[in-house]
Design an enzyme around this catalytic site. Structure first.
Site, short mmCIF file in Angstrom:
data_model
loop_
_atom_site.label_atom_id
_atom_site.label_comp_id
_atom_site.label_asym_id
_atom_site.label_seq_id
_atom_site.Cartn_x
_atom_site.Cartn_y
_atom_site.Cartn_z
N HIS A 166 0.88 -1.17 0.00
CA HIS A 166 0.00 0.00 0.00
C HIS A 166 0.92 1.22 0.00
CE1 HIS A 166 -2.42 -2.91 2.41
NE2 HIS A 166 -3.49 -2.31 1.92
N ASP A 206 2.32 1.92 3.39
CA ASP A 206 3.30 0.97 3.96
C ASP A 206 4.69 1.42 3.58
OD1 ASP A 206 0.99 -0.56 4.23
OD2 ASP A 206 1.50 -1.88 2.55
C1 XLS Z 1 -7.78 -6.59 4.46
C2 XLS Z 1 -7.25 -6.84 3.14
C3 XLS Z 1 -6.08 -5.99 2.74
C4 XLS Z 1 -5.88 -6.00 1.25
C5 XLS Z 1 -5.02 -4.91 0.72
O1 XLS Z 1 -8.55 -7.37 5.01
O2 XLS Z 1 -6.98 -8.19 3.02
O3 XLS Z 1 -4.93 -6.42 3.41
O4 XLS Z 1 -5.37 -7.21 0.82
O5 XLS Z 1 -5.56 -3.65 0.94
#
Ligand code: XLS
Ligand code: NI
Ligand code: NI
Length: 448
Positions: A109, A112
């Site tokens: 993201h 991150d």
């Molecule tokens: C949350 C999601 C997230 C996505 C990416 O539950 O799994 O981690 O994979 O935004």
């Protein structure tokens, strides 16, 4: 470019490159089943499985839960003086981890990778400083970006959603964030771009105009796609279904719901689904169901490989472990033609009390081995042909004669009714052979 990487601080000292040592190895830090170069069917294991590491769980999450504080004080955070310095060190640690583990892809993201600044402009600047570093590290290590995404849920402004927020201003700010995240993904050669619904859903219908919110996000995704294509993005867009959490009801409930959403808003040509095992369970399905549904709708794209806990029933994001689950998943994936732009992204986190530096390695080694076993089993099931052959035979009456005419649209409803009564009076009492097929599947599990 190798120089850029050489001489950097080592964040996982004492752990070298993880190697394949085979099922009898007693070395916890070795693969027992994942042998990247081994050919299974027509491809090497590494090309079938396309493992990716989730930046957020592995390098940002710190063990915090609603009841307790940090249990994983990461050296890349504790030794840094500024958030940007921490971001740089975190990235070095991440690429050290990818290469030692032998994972060929990662996912991130925007938030991150780079800290949010005081203004959208500063956040973008931070992101692109980090993108430049990531580009060098990708080149030096050969690790690639599977997909990028934007975090549209952590900042308080997104408490009522992003593209479904009742306030237009929030939607517009979210667009700026997605634009930067798409630009970053393109710059890093990302093979996909993911939209997970964050807080796109509702907490109460009493304060929600559901139709308007869906129309808004439908338009938002279309505009984002058009922007990305105009910038030259050739990869896949993914929607990641999840039925609930953090909202009471997430609009991207499950694969079937997403399929209808994509058609309604004219997105079905560019978008596919990124299926997460734990989200499937939350939706009251299993992983196998969601994968098969995606394949049936022509939407199979990528996978967030993790698992939930049948007793606790929330998004625990644990590492995959069950050979049954990975075998059934790989069976569905192979039948769907395997991955093209997608892969197996470990959207999974080690437990709060997994505090040894090696635990992150052990978790991924176990997950990779579990999928390698799953791949081998699925390949056997397909190669041997008993189960797929059974399914084919089960529908044989649609392969010729009246059944084939029906499939081709050559029979009217009146025709059907007429021949049904006359010709097929005895049809229907045929065993589904479920127990037999389960027994056969078990035989493949042990490699017989
Ligand atoms: C949350 C999601 C997230 C996505 C990416 O539950 O799994 O981690 O994979 O935004
Ligand atoms: Ni996910
Ligand atoms: Ni999740």
């Amino acid at each position: 470019m190798a120089d850029f990487y050489a001489g950097k601080k080592e964040y996982f000292p004492g752990i070298g490159k993880i190697k394949y040592e085979g099922p009898k190895s007693g070395n916890a830090l070795a693969f027992k089943y994942y042998d990247p170069e081994k050919t299974v069917g027509k491809k090497k294991m590494k090309d079938h499985l396309r493992f990716a590491i989730a930046y957020w769980h592995s390098f940002c999450a710190d063990g915090t839960d609603p009841f307790g504080s940090v249990t994983h004080p990461h050296p890349w955070v504790t030794d840094a003086e500024t958030p940007m310095e921490a971001a740089e060190h975190r990235m070095d640690a991440a690429f050290e981890f990818f290469t030692k583990l032998g994972a060929n892809f990662y996912c991130f993201h925007d938030r991150d990778m780079a800290p949010e600044g005081d203004s959208p402009g500063e956040s973008e600047k931070n992101l692109f400083t980090m993108v430049a570093r990531a580009k060098k590290l990708q080149k030096a290590t050969g690790v690639k970006l599977l997909w990028g995404t934007a975090n549209l849920f952590s900042n308080p402004r997104y408490m009522n959603g992003a593209a479904t927020n009742p306030e237009f201003g929030v939607l517009a700010i979210a667009a700026g964030q997605v634009k930067s995240a798409i630009d970053a993904t393109i710059e890093l050669g990302g093979q996909g771009y993911t939209f997970w619904g964050g807080r796109e859903g509702y907490m109460s219908l009493l304060n929600t105009d559901l139709k308007r919110e869906k129309d808004h996000i439908g338009r938002f995704l279309g505009l984002a796609r058009d922007y990305a294509r105009k910038q030259g993005f050739k990869g896949a867009f993914y929607i990641e279904p999840k039925p609930m959490e953090p909202t009471k009801h997430q609009y991207d409930y499950d694969v079937e719901t997403v399929g209808l959403f994509l058609k309604t808003y004219g997105l079905e040509k560019d978008f596919r689904v990124n299926i997460e095992a734990n989200h499937a369970e939350l939706a009251g399905h299993d992983f196998f169901h969601e994968l098969e549904t995606a394949a049936a709708l022509g939407l199979f794209g990528s996978v967030d490989a993790n698992r939930g806990d049948f007793i606790t029933g929330w998004d625990t994001d644990q590492f995959p472990f069950s050979y049954y689950e990975t075998a059934l998943a790989m069976y569905a994936i192979l039948k769907a033609g395997g991955f093209t732009t997608g892969g197996l992204n470990f959207d999974a986190k080690i437990r709060r009390n997994s505090v040894d530096p090696s635990d992150l390695f052990l978790a991924h080694i176990g997950g990779m081995d579990a999928f390698a076993v799953g791949l081998e089993i699925a390949n056997r099931v397909i190669k041997d042909g008993v189960i797929p052959g059974f399914v084919k035979k089960r529908y044989a009456s649609f392969g010729s004669g009246d059944g084939a005419k029906y499939e081709k649209g050559q029979l009217s409803f009146a025709d059907l009714a007429k021949i049904g009564g006359v010709k097929y009076g005895k049809a229907g009492v045929t065993s589904g052979k479920q127990e037999y097929l389960e027994n056969v599947f078990n035989q493949y599990l042990l490699g017989l």
